[in-house]
Every structure is written in C-alpha cells, then in structure tokens.
Scaffold this active site. Structure first.
Site, PDB file in Angstrom:
ATOM      1  N   ASP A 298      41.633  42.964  34.090  1.00  0.00           N
ATOM      2  CA  ASP A 298      42.501  42.246  33.141  1.00  0.00           C
ATOM      3  C   ASP A 298      43.922  42.818  33.100  1.00  0.00           C
ATOM      4  O   ASP A 298      44.624  42.680  32.103  1.00  0.00           O
ATOM      5  CB  ASP A 298      41.916  42.270  31.714  1.00  0.00           C
TER       6      ASP A 298
ATOM      7  N   LYS B 234      46.672  41.243  37.689  1.00  0.00           N
ATOM      8  CA  LYS B 234      46.786  41.260  39.156  1.00  0.00           C
ATOM      9  C   LYS B 234      47.042  39.876  39.724  1.00  0.00           C
ATOM     10  O   LYS B 234      47.697  39.738  40.760  1.00  0.00           O
ATOM     11  CB  LYS B 234      45.502  41.838  39.769  1.00  0.00           C
TER      12      LYS B 234
ATOM     13  N   HIS C 165      41.324  35.601  37.466  1.00  0.00           N
ATOM     14  CA  HIS C 165      42.741  35.929  37.555  1.00  0.00           C
ATOM     15  C   HIS C 165      43.523  34.730  37.022  1.00  0.00           C
ATOM     16  O   HIS C 165      43.326  33.608  37.488  1.00  0.00           O
ATOM     17  CB  HIS C 165      43.161  36.199  38.999  1.00  0.00           C
TER      18      HIS C 165
END
Length: 424
Positions: free
Chosen positions: A12, A15, A40
């Site tokens: 988290d 990225k 993501h």
C-alpha cells in the site's frame, strides 16, 4: 536498462502510481510475483484504476505488459480486469508467461476453509487462494499454463490433485469433494480464455535485453510481507524483494540496474501482523485513514479499512536495505497536511532498551515505538512541483526522515495523480 519498483513496508505504499509514471519511458512492464490478492491504484488521464493482476503499464498502448512466471494467475480475474480496461477505452498490449501457474477455484476454497478453521488465529487472508497456490507450486502439483495444451499430462495431474485435495476436504474441513471432470472442464474454459495472450516470455525478455530495451519489474506488497524477511508468519507466500524479480520475471540478476523503493509518508497495513508504530487511538487512526490516499485508507482488493500508523524509520530503513534501494520515493506527503503535529517512530523499545535494527517476530511482539514529534505544515501542498516551494515544515519532515533512513529521498509524491511528483 532494467528497473525494479518495490515496496519498503507492508504494501500500500503507492507503487502503482510510481510504476505508471515510469512506464511512460518503458518498453516492457513485468509483474513478477504475487497474485490478485492485493491491488495497485493508478490515476491518470484515462481514469482511476484498481489493478490486481495487470501490470501498471496497461495505460500505454506502446508498452508490452507481461504477467511473469512468478505470478499466481487467476484467469477469471485476469479476464474481468481486462474487460474493465477495454470498457474504459484502453487496449493493453498483454502477454502471459507460458510458465506461469494457474490459481484454481479449489485454492480459493482451501484458503477460505483454513481461515475458518483458524478462527481468531486467522492470518487475515484476502481469501484469494494465494497460500494454497504457492503450497502446490512448491509441492510440484501446480498446473502450468502450458499444461493446458497437453491433455494426457493435464488429466493425470488433475487426478492426482483430486486424490490429495479430497483427503483434506473430507477429513480436515468436512467440505464437498472435488470432481475430476468438472476440474478438467474448468481448465478447458481457462485454455480458451488465456490462449490469445500466452507467450514464451523467456525469449521475449532475452530479445529485449539484447536490444537494450527499457524494462520495469513491478512487485506487489512490500518488504515486511516477504516470507523470509518480513513479519513471519503474517506474510504473503511469494518473495516481495527486488531480487526475486530475477526469478519471477526471468531476468539475469546482473541486468537489474536500478531498484526504486517506495515508502509512504506514514504507515498503513491490511491484515494481521506486528505493526509497532500503529495508532491505537480509534479516532486518531480514523482521521488519518480518512485523509489517506485518494479515497482513504481502504484496501483496493478487499475494501477493508487499513491499519494506520506513524512513519516507522526502523521498519522503513530495514525494508529499504533489504530491497537494495538505489532510489527512494516517498508518497502521500499531502495526506498529512491536516495535522498540526506529526509523530515519527525513530526507534523501538525492547525490554527497556532502545533498538534501531528491525528484529524477528518474537522480539517484535514485545517492541514499543519511540516517537519524536515534529511540527506539521497544516496547509494544502497539492499542486506544488518544486521541493523548495514546499512549506518549511514539510521540507523538515522529509529531511528528518531521510537522515533517519540514511538514504536520500529522491522523489516526493504530493497527490494521487501521475503528474503529482516532486523530483529532487
């Protein structure tokens, strides 16, 4: 050049945004580990996307996006995610390794049953089948994508799988048994769905390296969820380290020239496990949760409220060192703008002594955070693109943390959008 983008903490960290940003200069983006158990989130001119299996380069038509051999391939989720991207007007250039293994429906069932059996001692799994999948992979009873095209091999493997799994289902979980023919039909459905995307990724990557193309390796979760170096046993089931990119993508180790490690301006985690800097005051935690991220600190896969805490210098330095960072990115600095004071965990107290090295789990359970309080900037910093234009308190926060980490923070993100980045 090959670059890896990985997380320093529990996952988290942001990225997806960083990969999406670097993907504009990439030829190939490769997901090299994990599965659909974590997401993501990326925001750009095409919209907002919560990606679970897709590499975070899917918004660029020119970029070849690869699901590497190290990924747990849930074909139904792959197709559903692809359909969603197409509905948004995107046309991802996708390729799936012929050596990737299939995450099967029984993996999800076994994951769910085990969490039920464990009760209050459950791991906090997303129940995506990840642990049973990797257990089977290393027990050599997983199904590789290429085996879908070899009927004799596939049928023999399914027969063996049913023999083994049905013993567990009957005698441990007391649940319905697997049916060989039903599993075979499922595999044939998967074969039809995935056939257009299968590729010899080994050759693809070797050719790309020979042509000196730019390759991004994208990891899932972060150092502290690694099965060797993380908060074992409350970890994931595949390595979250950049070094595993050499295996999970099929890249010679010496080709990985840059390792970009992402950390967040505060801490967050989904699921159980040790979290020394966690904010235990419910109201204080909820305020940070609400202000965090572009839609608050709630899991992209599960929707569960994330546990939140202050920036942990001990865990982050350890995470950065384990990854072998050549560059460090700090995300979500803007999310702290509501605070007049900000705490930072600079050490742990273990049995009455201060320690600065990240310990193994038995010691970690006894650690308490040593907190330093810094002055907040208490104003909106979104839209600022020059580090020198940040409020002095925001700059001091970055300076203080990078001194604790022993590593320069090369980029600072101050908003969820792709362009919301400050280069230093």
């Amino acid at each position: 050049m090959v670059k890896a983008i990985v997380g320093a903490n529990w996952g988290d960290e942001g990225k997806g945004k960083i990969t999406d940003m670097f993907a504009s200069e990439a030829d190939i983006v490769i997901r090299f580990q994990g599965g659909a158990n974590a997401g993501h989130t990326i925001i750009n001119e095409h919209g907002r996307f919560a990606l679970h299996l897709m590499p975070s380069g899917v918004c660029y038509d020119k970029v070849k996006c690869v699901i590497g051999n190290g990924v747990a391939l849930d074909i139904d989720k792959f197709i559903n995610e692809l359909d969603g991207l197409k509905k948004a007007g995107l046309n991802p250039n996708l390729c799936v390794s012929d050596r990737a293994q299939l995450l099967m429906p029984y993996h999800i069932l076994l994951d769910t049953y085990e969490e039920e059996r464990l009760g209050k001692n459950a791991f906090g799994s997303t129940k995506s089948g990840i642990a049973p999948f990797f257990s089977d992979k290393y027990a050599k009873i997983g199904i590789q994508v290429n085996e879908l095209f070899d009927e004799d091999t596939l049928r023999a493997k399914i027969k063996n799988i049913c023999t083994l799994k049905n013993l567990t289902l009957e005698h441990i979980y007391h649940k319905p048994l697997l049916d060989e023919e039903e599993l075979y039909r499922t595999c044939m459905e998967y074969k039809e769905k995935i056939a257009p995307y299968i590729c010899d990724t080994h050759k693809l990557i070797q050719d790309a390296l020979a042509e000196e193309k730019n390759i991004l390796l994208e990891g899932q979760l972060g150092t502290l969820k690694d099965p060797d170096f993380g908060i074992y046993p409350m970890v994931t089931s595949s390595s979250t380290l950049a070094g595993y990119g050499a295996v999970g993508a099929g890249i010679p180790p010496h080709e990985i020239k840059e390792i970009i490690v992402v950390t967040k301006a505060y801490s967050s985690a989904v699921g159980a496990g040790e979290f020394v800097s966690e904010i235990l005051d419910k109201e204080e935690a909820q305020q940070l949760r609400i202000h965090g991220g572009d839609k608050g600190e709630f899991g992209a896969t599960t929707g569960r409220p994330r546990r939140v805490g202050w920036f942990d210098c001990v865990a982050s330095k350890y995470g950065i060192d384990c990854q072998g960072a050549t560059k460090v990115v700090m995300t979500a600095l803007d999310c702290l703008s509501y605070l007049e004071e900000i705490k930072v965990c600079t050490a742990y107290e273990l049995d009455g002594k201060q320690i600065y090295d990240f310990p193994t789990t038995p010691d970690l359970k006894r650690c308490k955070p040593v907190l330093t309080t810094l002055k907040g900037w208490h104003c909106d910093i979104r839209g600022i693109r020059d580090f020198d234009e940040l409020p002095q308190e925001a700059k001091e926060y970055v300076y203080f943390i990078e001194k604790q980490l022993g590593h320069k923070i090369d980029m600072v993100s101050n908003g969820p959008e792709r362009e919301a980045i400050i280069y230093r």
